[in-house]
Motif scaffolding. Sequence first.
Motif, short mmCIF file in Angstrom:
data_model
loop_
_atom_site.label_atom_id
_atom_site.label_comp_id
_atom_site.label_asym_id
_atom_site.label_seq_id
_atom_site.Cartn_x
_atom_site.Cartn_y
_atom_site.Cartn_z
N ASP A 1 8.50 -63.10 -17.81
CA ASP A 1 8.25 -63.03 -16.37
C ASP A 1 6.79 -62.70 -16.05
OD1 ASP A 1 8.13 -60.41 -17.18
OD2 ASP A 1 9.69 -59.69 -15.83
N GLY A 2 5.93 -62.62 -17.07
CA GLY A 2 4.52 -62.35 -16.87
C GLY A 2 4.17 -60.88 -16.74
N LEU A 3 5.14 -60.00 -16.91
CA LEU A 3 4.90 -58.56 -16.80
C LEU A 3 4.87 -57.92 -18.17
CD1 LEU A 3 7.26 -57.67 -13.81
CD2 LEU A 3 4.79 -58.10 -13.75
N TRP A 4 4.06 -56.88 -18.30
CA TRP A 4 4.00 -56.14 -19.55
C TRP A 4 4.97 -54.97 -19.47
CZ3 TRP A 4 -0.30 -59.00 -18.44
CH2 TRP A 4 -0.91 -59.63 -19.51
N ARG A 5 5.74 -54.85 -20.50
CA ARG A 5 6.64 -53.70 -20.64
C ARG A 5 6.45 -53.17 -22.05
NH1 ARG A 5 9.25 -57.40 -17.63
NH2 ARG A 5 10.04 -56.74 -15.62
N PHE A 6 6.64 -51.90 -22.19
CA PHE A 6 6.40 -51.29 -23.49
C PHE A 6 7.65 -50.54 -23.91
CE2 PHE A 6 2.50 -51.85 -21.15
CZ PHE A 6 1.74 -52.57 -22.07
N PRO A 7 8.57 -51.23 -24.60
CA PRO A 7 9.84 -50.60 -24.98
C PRO A 7 9.66 -49.49 -26.01
CG PRO A 7 9.65 -52.78 -25.96
CD PRO A 7 8.48 -52.62 -25.05
N GLU A 8 8.57 -49.53 -26.76
CA GLU A 8 8.31 -48.47 -27.73
C GLU A 8 7.11 -47.67 -27.22
OE1 GLU A 8 7.95 -49.75 -31.76
OE2 GLU A 8 9.43 -51.33 -31.46
N PHE A 9 7.27 -46.38 -27.14
CA PHE A 9 6.21 -45.52 -26.64
C PHE A 9 5.16 -45.31 -27.73
CE2 PHE A 9 10.19 -44.23 -24.55
CZ PHE A 9 9.87 -44.65 -23.26
N SER A 10 3.89 -45.37 -27.35
CA SER A 10 2.83 -45.25 -28.35
C SER A 10 2.84 -43.89 -29.03
CB SER A 10 1.47 -45.51 -27.71
OG SER A 10 1.20 -44.56 -26.70
N TYR A 11 3.30 -42.86 -28.33
CA TYR A 11 3.38 -41.53 -28.93
C TYR A 11 4.76 -41.26 -29.53
CZ TYR A 11 -1.04 -40.50 -26.69
OH TYR A 11 -2.36 -40.52 -26.32
N GLN A 12 5.57 -42.32 -29.57
CA GLN A 12 6.92 -42.27 -30.12
C GLN A 12 7.85 -41.37 -29.30
OE1 GLN A 12 7.63 -44.55 -32.44
NE2 GLN A 12 5.50 -45.09 -32.22
N ARG A 13 7.45 -41.08 -28.07
CA ARG A 13 8.33 -40.34 -27.16
C ARG A 13 7.84 -40.58 -25.74
NH1 ARG A 13 5.97 -35.35 -25.49
NH2 ARG A 13 4.04 -34.95 -26.61
N ARG A 14 8.74 -40.47 -24.80
CA ARG A 14 8.38 -40.60 -23.40
C ARG A 14 7.60 -39.35 -23.00
NH1 ARG A 14 10.92 -43.23 -18.78
NH2 ARG A 14 12.37 -44.12 -20.26
N LEU A 15 6.46 -39.54 -22.36
CA LEU A 15 5.63 -38.41 -21.99
C LEU A 15 6.03 -37.80 -20.65
CD1 LEU A 15 2.11 -39.67 -23.12
CD2 LEU A 15 3.71 -38.21 -24.35
N ALA A 16 6.60 -38.63 -19.78
CA ALA A 16 7.01 -38.11 -18.47
C ALA A 16 8.07 -39.04 -17.89
CB ALA A 16 5.83 -38.03 -17.53
N ASP A 17 8.92 -38.50 -17.07
CA ASP A 17 9.90 -39.31 -16.37
C ASP A 17 9.20 -40.01 -15.21
OD1 ASP A 17 12.03 -38.57 -17.97
OD2 ASP A 17 12.40 -36.75 -16.78
N PRO A 18 9.63 -41.23 -14.88
CA PRO A 18 9.04 -41.91 -13.72
C PRO A 18 9.27 -41.10 -12.44
CG PRO A 18 10.42 -43.41 -15.00
CD PRO A 18 10.64 -42.04 -15.55
N HIS A 19 8.36 -41.23 -11.52
CA HIS A 19 8.51 -40.58 -10.22
C HIS A 19 9.81 -41.08 -9.57
CE1 HIS A 19 7.77 -39.61 -5.99
NE2 HIS A 19 6.96 -38.64 -6.47
N PRO A 20 10.57 -40.23 -8.91
CA PRO A 20 11.85 -40.64 -8.36
C PRO A 20 11.76 -41.79 -7.37
CG PRO A 20 11.46 -38.28 -7.97
CD PRO A 20 10.29 -38.81 -8.71
N ARG A 21 10.63 -41.98 -6.71
CA ARG A 21 10.53 -43.06 -5.74
C ARG A 21 9.85 -44.31 -6.31
NH1 ARG A 21 8.39 -39.62 -0.71
NH2 ARG A 21 7.28 -38.69 -2.43
N THR A 22 9.75 -44.41 -7.64
CA THR A 22 9.17 -45.60 -8.26
C THR A 22 10.16 -46.75 -8.12
OG1 THR A 22 7.97 -44.25 -9.85
CG2 THR A 22 8.28 -46.57 -10.42
N THR A 23 9.65 -47.91 -7.67
CA THR A 23 10.51 -49.07 -7.47
C THR A 23 10.86 -49.71 -8.80
OG1 THR A 23 8.68 -50.62 -7.28
CG2 THR A 23 9.39 -49.52 -5.24
N ALA A 24 11.73 -50.69 -8.77
CA ALA A 24 12.15 -51.40 -9.98
C ALA A 24 11.01 -52.14 -10.63
CB ALA A 24 13.30 -52.35 -9.66
#
Length: 189
Positions: A161-184
Amino acid sequence: MTAAGGQHDLARTQTLEAFADTILPGVKRHPEDRAIAGVEEDAGAVEAGALALLAHPALGLADALDGMAGLLNMHAQNHARARRLALDPSVPAFVALDFDERTALVQELTDPAHPEREVWFGVALFCTMAFDSAPHLPTVEAFAQGHPGLSLIGFEPPGEDGLWRFPEFSYQRRLADPHPRTTATGSPT
């Protein structure tokens, strides 16, 4: 364009390509290629678009490229004279130097004591940037063209779809949860 203008443009292009190839060497494009020394088996700065970046309007160097090529060839002639090297007159002086001599000259020009160091160091940096990040091209276009630097460093292409997504985190862990009002689509509201 006159024949002399064509020869001048060719000499400038060959000189700047030879400089870029000295910074990040690549494979020859064809057997008669004089600008690229061919000391590597993979694409280098020239194929990655170093000259396109140097001439890009946003960089502001386009009007200075003739002067840079002339200056580089003057330094090459002086370098060859000091070492008693015979240069092929059918190509610009910097192009006529072999790869080791080109490298020695670039080392001199980028030495902290050289009065033109900032110029040549800057040009070398832009040649490296052309390979490492393709700033002269939209990233999607760079991928479509098979940009050698982005491929070599393992930069992942966008999804279908032309978008970049990163299924694997570079630090091997999620650093923060997305902001609750972040859109899809990933945009904050």
